[in-house]
Enzyme design. Structure first.
Site, short mmCIF file in Angstrom:
data_model
loop_
_atom_site.label_atom_id
_atom_site.label_comp_id
_atom_site.label_asym_id
_atom_site.label_seq_id
_atom_site.Cartn_x
_atom_site.Cartn_y
_atom_site.Cartn_z
N TRP A 154 -4.86 -10.59 13.99
CA TRP A 154 -5.15 -9.33 13.34
C TRP A 154 -5.94 -8.38 14.23
CZ3 TRP A 154 -3.23 -6.23 10.15
CH2 TRP A 154 -2.49 -6.68 9.05
N LYS A 183 -10.63 -11.21 5.56
CA LYS A 183 -10.58 -11.54 4.14
C LYS A 183 -11.15 -12.94 3.92
CE LYS A 183 -6.38 -8.77 3.87
NZ LYS A 183 -4.91 -8.77 3.76
N GLY A 216 -5.57 -5.30 2.32
CA GLY A 216 -4.24 -4.99 1.82
C GLY A 216 -3.16 -5.72 2.58
N LYS A 258 -6.55 -13.71 -2.73
CA LYS A 258 -5.09 -13.79 -2.60
C LYS A 258 -4.70 -14.89 -1.61
CE LYS A 258 -4.50 -11.88 1.61
NZ LYS A 258 -3.57 -12.23 2.71
N ASP A 316 -0.80 -7.56 -2.43
CA ASP A 316 -0.69 -8.35 -1.20
C ASP A 316 0.10 -9.64 -1.42
OD1 ASP A 316 -1.08 -9.02 1.44
OD2 ASP A 316 -3.26 -8.98 1.37
N SER A 340 3.02 -15.70 6.56
CA SER A 340 1.74 -15.97 5.91
C SER A 340 1.19 -17.33 6.31
CB SER A 340 1.91 -15.92 4.38
OG SER A 340 0.75 -16.41 3.73
N ASN A 396 -1.49 -18.78 5.08
CA ASN A 396 -1.93 -19.52 3.91
C ASN A 396 -0.76 -20.15 3.17
OD1 ASN A 396 -5.01 -19.00 3.65
ND2 ASN A 396 -4.14 -17.03 4.19
N GLU A 437 -7.43 -18.94 6.03
CA GLU A 437 -8.73 -18.58 5.46
C GLU A 437 -8.90 -19.08 4.03
OE1 GLU A 437 -11.29 -17.39 6.83
OE2 GLU A 437 -10.84 -15.90 8.37
#
Length: 320
Positions: free
Chosen positions: A11, A102, A132, A187, A239, A249, A251, A269
């Site tokens: 990121w 996040k 977001g 999320k 999201d 993703s 996660n 995370e």
């Protein structure tokens, strides 16, 4: 603006690339011994993108802080407090700190802005969050998305939205600092459960997960003093496509690999955020069955299928 992006992982590098693309003077700062920093320093590229020559790359934190009007931090959430110990050694007066990350601190249950606020005077150093949906793999291909910037400082968040918006990322002004942070962190927890459902070939249950998960998080946001409707905005429900369904993703992939008995080596995370949300559910006396079921699987060694059978076999209740 002169912007320093602290953290050059997936990121952090994407943010630096994006901010340069929107016309700002960008420095990407990382740790000298971190593999991702070394790659960017030596080759000016990583697995996701290439840096143009206009982006400065440095491991000099003092210089990165000194030159910046805006400091964007994008690192692992659980390392933020230790990192702020180093960042706060330098003069931060008159600068804006933007958290593009996040999570919730597992050891304390603190929101990430609360961690930063313990090191700075917010009157002199305002704090904002940038949350977001979106993935670097999509942004570098020119695929647009929408994100949110929120802060307790009205002028700061409006200025940031005005200066950081583009045709690639449409920025919205957040109006619930607590909800924006908790929704964004939570999320990732829901994303792990979605991945487990994928790994079990229970994809049909994702609809129930999305509906009930959002409601669960809205109750926590409200108990913490935020607006429960924030859970239905870009920070959380907005999201879900990027977190519950996307192949990018981390996660979701962590959950899928877990269900298949395999390891996922990259940062997810949501794992430690699950611990933090469990603490918050107890602190604020909020029933969070999805979070509790995942916590039992990840940290209490409960068999995954048993946890899900108990979750979906709970006593009959009204939907809302």
């Amino acid at each position: 603006m002169k912007i320093s992006v602290l953290g050059c992982g997936r990121w952090g590098s994407c943010i630096a690339w994006y901010l340069d693309k929107t016309g700002h003077q960008v420095l990407s700062c990382g740790l000298s011994d971190a593999p991702e920093f070394i790659a960017l320093k030596e080759t000016r590229k990583n697995d996701y993108l290439s840096f143009p020559e206009s982006i400065e790359v440095s491991d000099d934190l003092a210089y990165a802080v000194e030159r910046a009007e805006v400091i964007v931090i994008s690192i692992s959430a659980q390392h933020l407090r230790d990192y702020m110990e180093d960042v706060s050694k330098h003069n931060l007066d008159g600068k804006i700190i933007v958290l593009c990350m996040k999570g919730v601190e597992e050891s304390t249950g603190c929101r990430l802005s609360e961690v930063v606020s313990s090191f700075v005077d917010e009157e002199k150093t305002p704090i904002a969050v940038w949350v977001g949906p979106g993935h670097p793999q999509d942004f570098v291909k020119g695929i647009p998305n929408c994100m949110v910037i929120d802060s307790q400082n009205e002028e700061v968040k409006e200025m940031l939205v005005h200066n950081l918006s583009s045709s690639l990322i449409r920025m919205y002004i957040g109006n619930d600092f607590i909800g924006s942070e908790i929704g964004a962190a939570a999320k990732n927890v829901i994303g792990i459960v979605a991945g487990m459902l994928d790994g079990l070939n229970y994809q049909s249950l994702k609809g129930a997960l999305m509906a009930r998960g959002t409601r669960e998080i809205s109750r926590l946001i409200e108990a913490m003093g935020g607006n429960p409707l924030s859970a239905y905005g870009l920070c959380h429900l907005g999201d879900y496509e990027a977190t519950l369904f996307s192949k990018w993703s981390h996660n979701r992939m962590y959950g899928e690999k877990y269900a298949q008995g395999a390891k996922f080596e990259k940062l997810a995370e949501g794992v430690m955020t699950t611990k933090a949300l469990k603490k918050l559910s107890i602190k604020y006396n909020v029933e969070m069955p999805i979070v509790s079921a995942l916590y039992d699987v990840l940290f209490e060694e409960k068999p995954m299928q048993q946890a899900f059978e108990e979750l979906f076999g709970r006593s009959v209740k009204q939907e809302f």
